[in-house]
Design a protein around this motif. Structure first.
Motif, mmCIF file in Angstrom:
data_model
loop_
_atom_site.group_PDB
_atom_site.id
_atom_site.type_symbol
_atom_site.label_atom_id
_atom_site.label_comp_id
_atom_site.label_asym_id
_atom_site.label_seq_id
_atom_site.Cartn_x
_atom_site.Cartn_y
_atom_site.Cartn_z
ATOM 1 N N ILE A 75 17.701 -14.848 28.380
ATOM 2 C CA ILE A 75 18.155 -15.543 29.633
ATOM 3 C C ILE A 75 19.365 -15.370 30.474
ATOM 4 N N ALA A 76 20.106 -14.468 29.824
ATOM 5 C CA ALA A 76 21.118 -13.975 30.548
ATOM 6 C C ALA A 76 20.789 -13.206 31.622
ATOM 7 N N ALA A 77 19.404 -12.286 31.427
ATOM 8 C CA ALA A 77 19.557 -11.188 31.917
ATOM 9 C C ALA A 77 18.587 -11.623 32.846
ATOM 10 N N SER A 78 17.662 -12.331 32.618
ATOM 11 C CA SER A 78 16.945 -13.120 33.778
ATOM 12 C C SER A 78 17.446 -14.302 35.314
ATOM 13 N N GLN A 79 18.702 -14.665 34.989
ATOM 14 C CA GLN A 79 19.593 -15.747 35.370
ATOM 15 C C GLN A 79 20.081 -14.752 37.307
ATOM 16 N N SER A 80 19.594 -15.649 38.256
ATOM 17 C CA SER A 80 19.735 -15.363 39.896
ATOM 18 C C SER A 80 20.916 -14.763 39.978
ATOM 19 N N ARG A 81 21.728 -13.855 40.137
ATOM 20 C CA ARG A 81 23.161 -13.964 39.821
ATOM 21 C C ARG A 81 23.518 -14.212 41.273
ATOM 22 N N SER A 82 23.152 -14.134 42.346
ATOM 23 C CA SER A 82 23.161 -14.677 44.040
ATOM 24 C C SER A 82 23.826 -15.971 44.152
ATOM 25 N N ASP A 83 23.135 -17.299 42.900
ATOM 26 C CA ASP A 83 23.748 -18.484 43.040
ATOM 27 C C ASP A 83 24.584 -18.527 42.098
ATOM 28 N N PRO A 84 25.777 -19.697 42.261
ATOM 29 C CA PRO A 84 26.607 -19.251 41.398
ATOM 30 C C PRO A 84 26.375 -20.112 39.985
ATOM 31 N N GLU A 85 25.552 -21.169 40.310
ATOM 32 C CA GLU A 85 24.635 -21.314 38.699
ATOM 33 C C GLU A 85 24.327 -20.473 37.632
ATOM 34 N N GLY A 86 23.724 -19.287 38.537
ATOM 35 C CA GLY A 86 23.105 -17.894 37.478
ATOM 36 C C GLY A 86 24.043 -17.770 37.504
ATOM 37 N N LEU A 87 24.994 -17.221 37.651
ATOM 38 C CA LEU A 87 26.370 -16.714 37.842
ATOM 39 C C LEU A 87 26.941 -17.373 36.203
ATOM 40 N N TYR A 145 28.044 -17.070 30.227
ATOM 41 C CA TYR A 145 27.187 -18.212 29.060
ATOM 42 C C TYR A 145 26.714 -17.447 28.216
ATOM 43 N N TYR A 146 25.261 -17.332 28.671
ATOM 44 C CA TYR A 146 23.943 -16.801 27.798
ATOM 45 C C TYR A 146 24.845 -15.277 26.999
ATOM 46 N N PHE A 147 25.228 -13.844 27.630
ATOM 47 C CA PHE A 147 25.883 -13.089 27.317
ATOM 48 C C PHE A 147 26.804 -13.292 26.378
ATOM 49 N N ALA A 154 28.632 -9.266 30.504
ATOM 50 C CA ALA A 154 29.780 -10.159 30.747
ATOM 51 C C ALA A 154 30.531 -10.072 31.545
ATOM 52 N N THR A 155 31.472 -8.851 31.534
ATOM 53 C CA THR A 155 32.240 -8.609 32.034
ATOM 54 C C THR A 155 31.721 -8.569 33.625
ATOM 55 N N GLU A 156 30.847 -7.720 33.804
ATOM 56 C CA GLU A 156 30.608 -7.396 35.115
ATOM 57 C C GLU A 156 29.889 -8.848 36.068
ATOM 58 N N VAL A 157 29.546 -9.608 35.075
ATOM 59 C CA VAL A 157 29.211 -11.162 35.492
ATOM 60 C C VAL A 157 30.085 -11.987 35.785
#
Length: 375
Positions: free
Chosen positions: A116-128, A133-135, A173-176
């Motif tokens: 779940i964590a790896a598949s999030q779109s991290r260009s979006d604040p909610e995805g980040l 959280y999931y990591f 998680a730290t990278e995120v």
């Protein structure tokens, strides 16, 4: 981002051992509890077969683990054959204790959280936010395995492997969190400390993974990716500290840091570009299909930024500041700031949503019947 591979399993017969136990230990007619046995059987099948989405799979696993906890309180002495394939070696290991089933299901939950964590779109604040959280939730499940299941029968549940997985997940998680801080334009001094933390974690992982080399446990592409990220975040920490030094008037220190950032960026890009050229996605199912191209493109862009910044700082120093350039080794080390801690299993299972997902104890009727018989 790396996600953790899932274990696989085979069918389990819960019904026969439970029927035998009810008949022998409680003197009840086991036929009275056919519906409950079937419900538990179905609960396991739903959980271990996987589902359409990772979120649905998560809920089915949450429910089954919750029911296992309740079942263990009621039938602590029960013995069932639980066959699970190791997530890394694929070796089939069968044990009869509920503890083995629980540890295996927790591993599945951790794996699902990582996906779940790896598949999030991290260009979006909610995805980040969700990825972070999931990591951390994944790391929490793995930590619980290591603290509570001490005699691992399989490689994937061994203390060393689980510890290594926890460290990968917390580094990610730290990278995120680093990405969140750069998006929110936090101060360069703070961002450099978080990059320094990520660099330290990825560098430690490149050392730790050497113990496993030659054993064929981990995907070799994981190893390369960890090496690239160790250099990448080392470069980022120097770059952002250089920006902070420049702002505070330490132009010589800043130029030396920009030079170091450029050197590390070029080194990381060389590894990333060869990784990108050789990456075959179906050889690494726990990396995104575009892992090769995306890491290569990211490092290429970062290298350009570092080259330009160093050139600009050099020009300004020649024309304006004439600052003396200290040796890089004499500069103060960049502090590290830890930002990612595991989310404890009790925090996850304590939420009303998860309690609702688990539902009431499947064998609640028997509990009432047996208590009535004892009184």
């Amino acid at each position: 981002m790396i996600s953790i591979p899932r274990k696989t399993t085979q069918e389990v017969d819960w019904t026969t051992p439970i029927r035998n136990l009810i008949a022998q230990s409680y003197g009840e007619n086991p036929d009275n509890y056919g519906a409950e046995c079937a419900s538990l059987q179905r609960c396991r099948q739903d959980a271990v077969r996987g589902a359409g989405s990772d979120l649905t799979a998560r809920d089915l696993l949450y429910k089954y683990f919750g029911q296992l906890e309740l079942l263990e309180l009621r039938f602590s002495e029960i013995r069932v054959n639980f066959p699970w394939h190791d997530a890394f070696t694929n070796k089939l290991i069968t044990q009869t204790s509920i503890a083995y089933e629980k540890a295996s299901v927790l591993f599945q939950i951790a794996s699902t959280h990582s996906a779940i964590a790896a598949s999030q779109s991290r260009s979006d604040p909610e995805g980040l936010k969700r990825a972070f959280y999931y990591f951390k939730a994944c790391a929490g499940m793995l930590t619980y395995i290591n603290e509570n299941f001490l005699h691992a029968p399989s490689t994937d549940l061994s203390r060393e492997v689980v510890k290594f997985l926890i460290n990968i997940i917390l580094a990610q998680a730290t990278e995120v969190f680093f990405e969140k801080c750069t998006d929110e334009k936090k101060s360069n001094a703070l961002v450099s400390k978080i990059a320094s933390q990520a660099a330290s974690m990825y560098t430690s992982l490149t050392e730790e993974v050497k113990e496993f080399m030659g054993k064929g446990i981990f995907d070799r592409n994981w190893v390369t990716l960890l090496q690239i990220k160790a250099k990448y975040f080392s470069s980022l920490s120097q770059y952002y500290r250089g920006l902070a030094d420049n702002t505070s008037g330490k132009h010589g220190d800043a130029l030396v840091r920009f030079t170091q950032a450029e050197t590390l960026a070029k080194d990381a890009y060389r590894t990333a570009s060869s990784f990108g050229a050789m990456f075959v996605s179906n050889m690494s199912p726990n990396l995104p299909p575009d892992a090769g191209t995306s890491i290569s493109e990211r490092l290429k862009a970062h290298q350009v930024i570092c080259i330009d910044k160093k050139a600009e700082a050099t020009r300004e120093n020649d024309l304006i500041y004439n600052a003396i350039l200290p040796a890089f080794e004499s500069l103060p080390n960049i502090e590290k700031t830890a930002v990612a801690t595991p989310v404890h299993i009790h925090e996850i299972y304590g939420t009303p949503e998860v309690q609702k997902t688990i539902g009431q104890d499947i064998f609640i009727r028997e509990a009432c019947a047996w208590r009535g018989g004892e009184s």
